[in-house]
Write a protein that holds these residues in place. Structure first.
Motif, short mmCIF file in Angstrom:
data_model
loop_
_atom_site.label_atom_id
_atom_site.label_comp_id
_atom_site.label_asym_id
_atom_site.label_seq_id
_atom_site.Cartn_x
_atom_site.Cartn_y
_atom_site.Cartn_z
N THR A 102 0.83 -1.21 0.00
CA THR A 102 0.00 0.00 0.00
C THR A 102 0.86 1.25 0.00
OG1 THR A 102 -1.76 -1.18 1.15
CG2 THR A 102 -1.81 1.23 1.27
N GLY A 103 1.92 1.25 0.81
CA GLY A 103 2.82 2.41 0.88
C GLY A 103 3.53 2.67 -0.44
N LEU A 104 4.04 1.61 -1.07
CA LEU A 104 4.73 1.79 -2.36
C LEU A 104 3.74 2.23 -3.44
CD1 LEU A 104 7.30 -1.16 -2.53
CD2 LEU A 104 7.72 1.26 -2.03
N GLU A 105 2.57 1.66 -3.42
CA GLU A 105 1.55 2.04 -4.40
C GLU A 105 1.19 3.53 -4.24
OE1 GLU A 105 -2.39 0.03 -6.37
OE2 GLU A 105 -1.91 -0.49 -4.30
N ARG A 106 1.09 3.98 -3.01
CA ARG A 106 0.80 5.40 -2.75
C ARG A 106 1.92 6.29 -3.27
NH1 ARG A 106 2.35 8.03 1.61
NH2 ARG A 106 2.51 6.11 2.82
N PRO A 150 -7.20 1.80 -13.60
CA PRO A 150 -7.09 1.83 -12.13
C PRO A 150 -7.52 0.51 -11.48
CG PRO A 150 -8.32 3.72 -12.97
CD PRO A 150 -8.10 2.78 -14.12
N SER A 151 -6.90 0.20 -10.38
CA SER A 151 -7.24 -0.98 -9.57
C SER A 151 -7.16 -2.28 -10.35
CB SER A 151 -8.65 -0.82 -8.97
OG SER A 151 -8.72 0.33 -8.20
N ARG A 152 -6.22 -2.38 -11.24
CA ARG A 152 -6.07 -3.60 -12.04
C ARG A 152 -5.23 -4.60 -11.26
NH1 ARG A 152 -3.71 -3.78 -18.14
NH2 ARG A 152 -4.27 -5.92 -18.55
N ARG A 153 -5.72 -5.80 -11.15
CA ARG A 153 -5.01 -6.88 -10.48
C ARG A 153 -4.99 -8.06 -11.43
NH1 ARG A 153 -5.93 -3.43 -7.11
NH2 ARG A 153 -5.53 -3.24 -4.95
N PRO A 154 -3.84 -8.64 -11.69
CA PRO A 154 -3.79 -9.79 -12.59
C PRO A 154 -4.66 -10.93 -12.06
CG PRO A 154 -1.60 -8.95 -12.16
CD PRO A 154 -2.54 -8.25 -11.21
N THR A 155 -5.43 -11.54 -12.93
CA THR A 155 -6.25 -12.70 -12.58
C THR A 155 -5.66 -13.92 -13.26
OG1 THR A 155 -8.20 -11.32 -12.42
CG2 THR A 155 -8.56 -13.68 -12.66
N VAL A 156 -5.29 -14.90 -12.46
CA VAL A 156 -4.62 -16.09 -12.96
C VAL A 156 -5.17 -17.29 -12.23
CG1 VAL A 156 -2.38 -17.16 -13.35
CG2 VAL A 156 -2.54 -14.69 -13.25
N LYS A 157 -5.41 -18.38 -12.93
CA LYS A 157 -5.86 -19.61 -12.27
C LYS A 157 -4.69 -20.21 -11.50
CE LYS A 157 -8.49 -23.77 -12.91
NZ LYS A 157 -9.63 -23.51 -12.08
N GLU A 174 -1.02 -9.95 -3.24
CA GLU A 174 0.17 -10.60 -3.78
C GLU A 174 0.77 -9.89 -4.98
OE1 GLU A 174 -0.11 -14.79 -4.47
OE2 GLU A 174 -1.06 -15.16 -2.54
N TRP A 175 -0.07 -9.19 -5.77
CA TRP A 175 0.44 -8.58 -7.00
C TRP A 175 -0.46 -7.42 -7.39
CZ3 TRP A 175 0.99 -11.95 -12.06
CH2 TRP A 175 1.59 -11.22 -13.07
N HIS A 176 0.10 -6.23 -7.36
CA HIS A 176 -0.60 -5.05 -7.86
C HIS A 176 0.07 -4.61 -9.14
CE1 HIS A 176 -2.63 -3.64 -3.87
NE2 HIS A 176 -2.66 -4.95 -4.01
N LEU A 177 -0.72 -4.28 -10.12
CA LEU A 177 -0.22 -3.84 -11.41
C LEU A 177 -0.74 -2.43 -11.65
CD1 LEU A 177 -0.13 -5.93 -14.60
CD2 LEU A 177 -1.18 -3.68 -14.67
N ILE A 178 0.17 -1.50 -11.96
CA ILE A 178 -0.21 -0.13 -12.27
C ILE A 178 0.16 0.10 -13.73
CG2 ILE A 178 0.10 2.30 -11.69
CD1 ILE A 178 1.01 1.32 -8.87
N HIS A 220 4.86 -3.43 -11.60
CA HIS A 220 4.43 -4.66 -10.93
C HIS A 220 4.96 -4.62 -9.50
CE1 HIS A 220 3.45 -6.72 -14.77
NE2 HIS A 220 4.48 -6.03 -15.24
N LEU A 221 4.06 -4.59 -8.53
CA LEU A 221 4.42 -4.70 -7.12
C LEU A 221 3.97 -6.09 -6.68
CD1 LEU A 221 3.18 -1.19 -5.88
CD2 LEU A 221 5.49 -1.86 -6.63
N MET A 222 4.93 -6.93 -6.31
CA MET A 222 4.64 -8.35 -6.08
C MET A 222 5.24 -8.83 -4.76
SD MET A 222 5.67 -9.62 -9.93
CE MET A 222 4.65 -11.09 -10.00
N THR A 223 4.54 -9.75 -4.12
CA THR A 223 5.14 -10.42 -2.97
C THR A 223 6.24 -11.35 -3.49
OG1 THR A 223 3.62 -12.29 -3.07
CG2 THR A 223 2.97 -10.41 -1.65
#
Length: 145
Positions: free
Chosen positions: A61-65, A81-88, A100-104, A112-115
């Motif tokens: 959240t901090g890095l995304e901000r 905005p608010s896009r999150r990769p969807t993967v099976k 786990e993964w935020h994509l801007i 890509h902000l990823m765990t």
């Protein structure tokens, strides 16, 4: 020189600058293993990937901000905005956990902000290994000058 070619070069130069600056920003705020990859030589749909590992949902959240502040201060635009990769993932789960993964998506630059877990699983650097690395920051190290 053709005006469209000149405009393309100037645009690419601005995008390069922003991609590097975003990589440095993530590194300076303890993003882990920050890399900026030049996707343009691959004739891909974007010019740059900026990838960083986060340590927690609070860190994400901090890095995304911080990234969104940079975007606003530099008159850039988030395309989706608010896009999150969807993967099976497995038989019972149809998408990644939202932390786990935020994509801007800035169009020419994708952040890509990823765990660590997601980054290890998807291995974007390996998947796109033909893309040159144009910036690389060390894992969770102190600020560089």
């Amino acid at each position: 020189m053709d005006d469209s070619l000149q405009n393309n070069r100037e645009s690419r130069s601005r995008e390069y600058h922003h991609a590097i600056e975003l990589g440095k920003l993530l590194h300076d705020h303890n993003g882990g293993d920050v890399v900026v990859m030049d996707m343009a030589p691959l004739d891909y749909w974007t010019d740059y990937f900026v990838i960083a590992t986060v340590t927690s949902s609070t860190h994400m959240t901090g890095l995304e901000r911080r990234v969104k502040d940079y975007i606003r201060e530099n008159d850039l635009e988030i395309l989706y905005p608010s896009r999150r990769p969807t993967v099976k993932r497995g038989q019972d789960s149809t998408e990644t956990h939202p932390d786990e993964w935020h994509l801007i998506d800035l169009g020419e630059i994708i952040i890509h902000l990823m765990t660590d877990k997601s980054r290890s699983f998807y291995e974007l650097e390996r998947l796109w290994s033909a893309a040159p690395l144009i910036y690389q920051g060390n894992a969770h190290s102190s600020k560089s000058s």
